[in-house]
Design an enzyme around this catalytic site. Structure first.
Site, PDB file in Angstrom:
ATOM      1  N   ASP A 191       0.393  -5.804  10.778  1.00 16.27           N
ATOM      2  CA  ASP A 191      -0.167  -5.916   9.435  1.00 16.27           C
ATOM      3  C   ASP A 191      -0.882  -4.612   9.102  1.00 16.27           C
ATOM      4  O   ASP A 191      -1.454  -3.961   9.987  1.00 16.27           O
ATOM      5  CB  ASP A 191      -1.147  -7.096   9.343  1.00 16.27           C
ATOM      6  CG  ASP A 191      -1.292  -7.614   7.933  1.00 16.27           C
ATOM      7  OD1 ASP A 191      -0.806  -8.731   7.647  1.00 16.27           O
ATOM      8  OD2 ASP A 191      -1.876  -6.909   7.084  1.00 16.27           O
ATOM      9  N   ASN A 220       8.309 -10.556   7.334  1.00 11.99           N
ATOM     10  CA  ASN A 220       7.580 -11.350   6.347  1.00 11.99           C
ATOM     11  C   ASN A 220       6.765 -10.512   5.374  1.00 11.99           C
ATOM     12  O   ASN A 220       6.560 -10.926   4.234  1.00 11.99           O
ATOM     13  CB  ASN A 220       6.646 -12.328   7.077  1.00 11.99           C
ATOM     14  CG  ASN A 220       5.630 -12.932   6.160  1.00 11.99           C
ATOM     15  OD1 ASN A 220       5.936 -13.801   5.347  1.00 11.99           O
ATOM     16  ND2 ASN A 220       4.379 -12.477   6.256  1.00 11.99           N
ATOM     17  N   TYR A 265       9.438  -7.093  -8.251  1.00 16.48           N
ATOM     18  CA  TYR A 265       9.349  -7.962  -7.071  1.00 16.48           C
ATOM     19  C   TYR A 265      10.657  -8.713  -6.889  1.00 16.48           C
ATOM     20  O   TYR A 265      11.209  -8.789  -5.786  1.00 16.48           O
ATOM     21  CB  TYR A 265       8.183  -8.928  -7.238  1.00 16.48           C
ATOM     22  CG  TYR A 265       8.107 -10.016  -6.186  1.00 16.48           C
ATOM     23  CD1 TYR A 265       7.537  -9.762  -4.941  1.00 16.48           C
ATOM     24  CD2 TYR A 265       8.577 -11.299  -6.449  1.00 16.48           C
ATOM     25  CE1 TYR A 265       7.451 -10.753  -3.976  1.00 16.48           C
ATOM     26  CE2 TYR A 265       8.492 -12.299  -5.493  1.00 16.48           C
ATOM     27  CZ  TYR A 265       7.926 -12.027  -4.264  1.00 16.48           C
ATOM     28  OH  TYR A 265       7.846 -13.007  -3.322  1.00 16.48           O
TER      29      TYR A 265
END
Length: 245
Positions: free
Chosen positions: A37, A79, A145
């Protein structure tokens, strides 16, 4: 027996939301999970690393570190992603466009690029790419997006066809409206346009409510496990029926 016992998994965007839920579910089912992350919070643990997935050198180094420490990489869950600007295409700046594509598409590609050689060497692996219900249908609020999630959907199919002979399965997950609690989400936007969008989406979900991160995490678990060994190039839609109507 745990469903992913002994597997080594990388999950990107693992510090919060769907990524954190996925990390937890995979760990509970016996996997060793290394989370990547960009921001790991105040208390990162030994298996939650600060990695900017849009940075080629950072991704390459992190993947090699996982392989060196654990000997193999069985599962990659791509993800991590960002929503991008809430503007029509003609108002999006080049910098905004490149940023959202840099994280969502380049980041997915970079992680795949550096994990695949390890999976090919082992003759097995499962890659799960996080697309969206908006990789299947469009909406006017965040078109850049949607474009990235459509790209991920077809990248998944191309990679599934490319790597099947090497024992690697590649599938995409398409979440619907999920309550992640993120302050960056459209649901946290108080503008009239965003609130109207939220009302319209909620009224269009046949089950009548938004999903939770674990609803997606359990879908990822299935694709990460050997239970889905005959699935590749598939789209797992978890959207409460939104795209069914």
């Amino acid at each position: 027996m745990p469903r992913v016992d002994g597997k080594v998994c990388i999950v990107t965007g693992a510090a919060s939301g769907i990524g954190a839920a996925t990390r937890s579910v995979l760990q509970d089912e016996g996997a060793t999970v290394i989370g990547f992350d960009r921001q790991t919070g105040e208390h990162p643990d030994d298996l939650l690393w600060t990695v900017d997935i849009s940075d080629q050198d950072a991704v390459s180094a992190a993947v090699e570190r996982v392989a060196d420490a654990h000997g193999h990489i069985d599962v990659l869950v791509n993800n991590a992603g960002i929503p991008g600007p809430k503007k029509p295409s003609h108002e999006v700046t080049l910098e905004e466009f490149e940023h959202v594509f840099g994280v969502n598409v380049r980041g997915t590609w970079l992680c795949t690029k550096y994990v695949v050689p390890h999976m090919l060497a082992a003759g097995r692996g499962s890659i799960v790419n996080m697309s969206s219900m908006y990789g299947l249908v469009g909406n006017s609020l965040i078109p850049t997006y949607h474009a990235t999630k459509g790209a991920i959907r077809l990248m998944t199919k191309a990679d599934a066809a490319t790597y099947a002979a090497g024992g690697i399965r590649v599938n995409s997950v398409h979440p619907g409206s999920i309550d992640t609690g993120s302050k960056a989400s459209v649901r946290a936007d108080t503008s009239e346009k965003a609130q109207e969008y939220n009302r319209r989406v909620l009224s269009s979900i046949p089950v009548g409510h938004r999903g939770e991160p674990k609803d997606i995490a359990y879908g990822v678990l299935y694709l990460a496990s050997d239970e889905s060994r005959y699935m590749t190039g598939s789209e797992l839609v978890i959207d409460g029926g939104y795209t069914a109507v």
